[in-house]
Design an enzyme around this catalytic site. Structure first.
Site, PDB file in Angstrom:
ATOM      1  CG  ASP A 274      21.530 -23.851   6.029  1.00  0.00           C
ATOM      2  OD1 ASP A 274      21.084 -23.282   5.155  1.00  0.00           O
ATOM      3  OD2 ASP A 274      21.507 -25.286   5.965  1.00  0.00           O
TER       4      ASP A 274
ATOM      5  CD  GLU B 127      18.877 -18.189   3.762  1.00  0.00           C
ATOM      6  OE1 GLU B 127      20.112 -18.194   3.418  1.00  0.00           O
ATOM      7  OE2 GLU B 127      18.126 -18.843   3.068  1.00  0.00           O
TER       8      GLU B 127
ATOM      9  CG  ASP C 123      23.384 -17.116   2.823  1.00  0.00           C
ATOM     10  OD1 ASP C 123      23.060 -18.088   3.282  1.00  0.00           O
ATOM     11  OD2 ASP C 123      22.971 -16.927   1.463  1.00  0.00           O
TER      12      ASP C 123
ATOM     13  CB  ILE D 160      24.707 -23.040   4.290  1.00  0.00           C
ATOM     14  CG1 ILE D 160      25.402 -23.773   5.401  1.00  0.00           C
ATOM     15  CG2 ILE D 160      24.802 -23.579   2.810  1.00  0.00           C
ATOM     16  CD1 ILE D 160      25.217 -25.172   5.478  1.00  0.00           C
ATOM     17  CG  ASP D 161      24.756 -18.139  -1.188  1.00  0.00           C
ATOM     18  OD1 ASP D 161      23.525 -18.164  -1.291  1.00  0.00           O
ATOM     19  OD2 ASP D 161      25.429 -17.583  -2.019  1.00  0.00           O
TER      20      ASP D 161
ATOM     21  CB  THR E 270      20.803 -24.660   1.434  1.00  0.00           C
ATOM     22  OG1 THR E 270      20.723 -23.539   2.076  1.00  0.00           O
ATOM     23  CG2 THR E 270      20.341 -25.792   2.254  1.00  0.00           C
TER      24      THR E 270
ATOM     25  CG  ASP F  23      21.235 -14.917  -1.220  1.00  0.00           C
ATOM     26  OD1 ASP F  23      22.023 -15.930  -0.900  1.00  0.00           O
ATOM     27  OD2 ASP F  23      19.946 -15.217  -1.588  1.00  0.00           O
TER      28      ASP F  23
END
Ligand SMILES: Nc1ncnc2c1ncn2[C@@H]1O[C@H](COP(=O)(O)OS(=O)(=O)O)[C@@H](OP(=O)(O)O)[C@H]1O
Ligand SMILES: [Mg+2]
Ligand SMILES: [Mg+2]
Ligand SMILES: [Mg+2]
Length: 346
Positions: free
Chosen positions: A34, A57, A129, A131-132, A134, A278
């Site tokens: 991330d 994020e 984001d 890594i959406d 995670t 998100d």
């Protein structure tokens, strides 16, 4: 930027070891993947559009303290590996990428923190984001690298990279990995992750559904959405197919190309506020594929309130015809819930 970040996160997954994940204050996980993906994308956005703020994020505060040194070193190594990878078609060395584009640890921490913008109603801003999903990433399942451009509260561009999503679910031999993107007024599109420029983009439109073909797309994590509520809505709609559960904004991509008919995400009641990163990229993708996205009251999502969407009334996304039926079923299920709560009190 999204393509390069997908290559990075995919390679991080294959070499990730146990102590490369942190638990944030809200108990959610964040990995070296991330952080390094945010460093990479923020670098490119900052070089390409120096005046644009970024609502990202992650932030580097946990990495700047003594206890974060090991993680920080690893992130710097991974980010530099991704930054300095050879230039591919469409890449511009002016974006701070390519051989020799190494950054110091301090520069990497600072560029991660370029994501600290608070958002708001006016002007241009990006949401990121890195890594959406995670938790999906850690399980080796669905996750997405998600970027959007918002101008005066309106999402103008959404880009979602899905390294683990089948290119065509009806033809598994085509393999996995796509980038989904939409520019407002110019449609929703899918290209393969490995060859985004050399193949012609596939236009996405939400197909018509019958009660037999309709199904719900929903979260994997029970803490992220009230899945029992979804079951009741499905029942009220006469849906017979089981729901498709997958992490991340891959749900919006699946909706845009008709793999599923409704994305329903209702609050679990703990006061969690949905984050703009998100939903912003997914919202424009679905709208450009001919769909509608609102909260459970039928109100549009407001991307101009700051880093969150404000008070949480959930998210309902679907093709136009289906969306109004879903809203009715959601209202009915809410009334039933209120009645049951009242009876429980008596
Ligand atoms: N309590 C609660 N309620 C609603 N949403 C929450 C909650 N806690 C976290 N999050 C956010 O959920 C994001 C991932 O959720 P998804 O539904 O996309 O995937 S999942 O199946 O639930 O993992 C996840 O995104 P990532 O942190 O990028 O993975 C969070 O922003
Ligand atoms: Mg997270
Ligand atoms: Mg997310
Ligand atoms: Mg994330």
């Amino acid at each position: 930027a999204v393509r390069r970040a997908c290559v990075l996160t995919d390679s991080v997954f294959h070499k990730l070891v146990k102590n490369e994940t942190l638990t944030k204050d809200d108990k959610s996980p964040v990995t070296v993947g991330d952080f390094s993906a945010q460093a990479l994308i923020n670098t490119i956005i900052t070089r390409a559009f120096p005046d644009d703020p970024i609502v990202g994020e992650e932030d580097a505060s946990d990495l700047r303290v003594e206890s974060g040194i090991t993680l920080r070193n690893r992130i710097v190594e991974l980010a530099n590996e991704a930054l300095t990878a050879e230039l591919k078609q469409g890449d511009d060395p002016a974006w701070g990428i390519g051989p020799g584009a190494t950054q110091t640890a301090e520069q990497i921490m600072d560029v991660i923190d370029r994501g600290n913008y608070g958002g708001g109603p006016k002007g241009r801003m990006w949401t990121l984001d890195p890594i959406d999903g995670t938790k999906g990433f850690l399980r080796g399942e669905q996750y997405a690298v998600c970027l959007s451009l918002i101008v005066d509260s309106r999402v103008e561009l959404g880009v979602i990279g899905c390294p683990n999503l089948p290119i065509d679910p009806s033809n598994p031999s085509l393999g996995k990995g796509s980038i989904f993107y939409a520019v407002r007024g110019q449609g929703a599109w899918q290209v393969p992750l490995t060859e985004p420029f050399s193949s012609s983009p596939k236009r996405l439109t939400i197909p018509a559904f019958t009660n037999e073909t309709l199904n719900l797309l929903e979260s994997v994590e029970k803490a992220h959405a009230k899945l029992s509520f979804n079951d009741r809505v499905a029942e009220l709609l006469g849906i017979t197919r089981p729901p498709t559960r997958m992490d991340s904004q891959a749900k919006y991509c699946s909706l845009a190309r008709g793999d599923g008919g409704v994305y329903l995400r209702m609050p679990t009641g703990v006061g969690y506020k949905e984050k703009i990163w998100d939903h912003a990229p997914g919202s424009v993708l679905v709208e450009e594929a001919g769909g509608v996205i609102t909260d459970s009251r039928g109100e549009p999502l407001n991307f101009g309130l700051g880093r969150t969407l404000g008070e949480n009334f959930g998210v309902v996304a679907a093709g136009k015809a289906v969306h109004s039926r879903v809203l009715e079923a959601v209202q009915k299920a809410k009334e039933e819930e209120a009645l049951a709560a009242q009876n429980a009190k008596i």
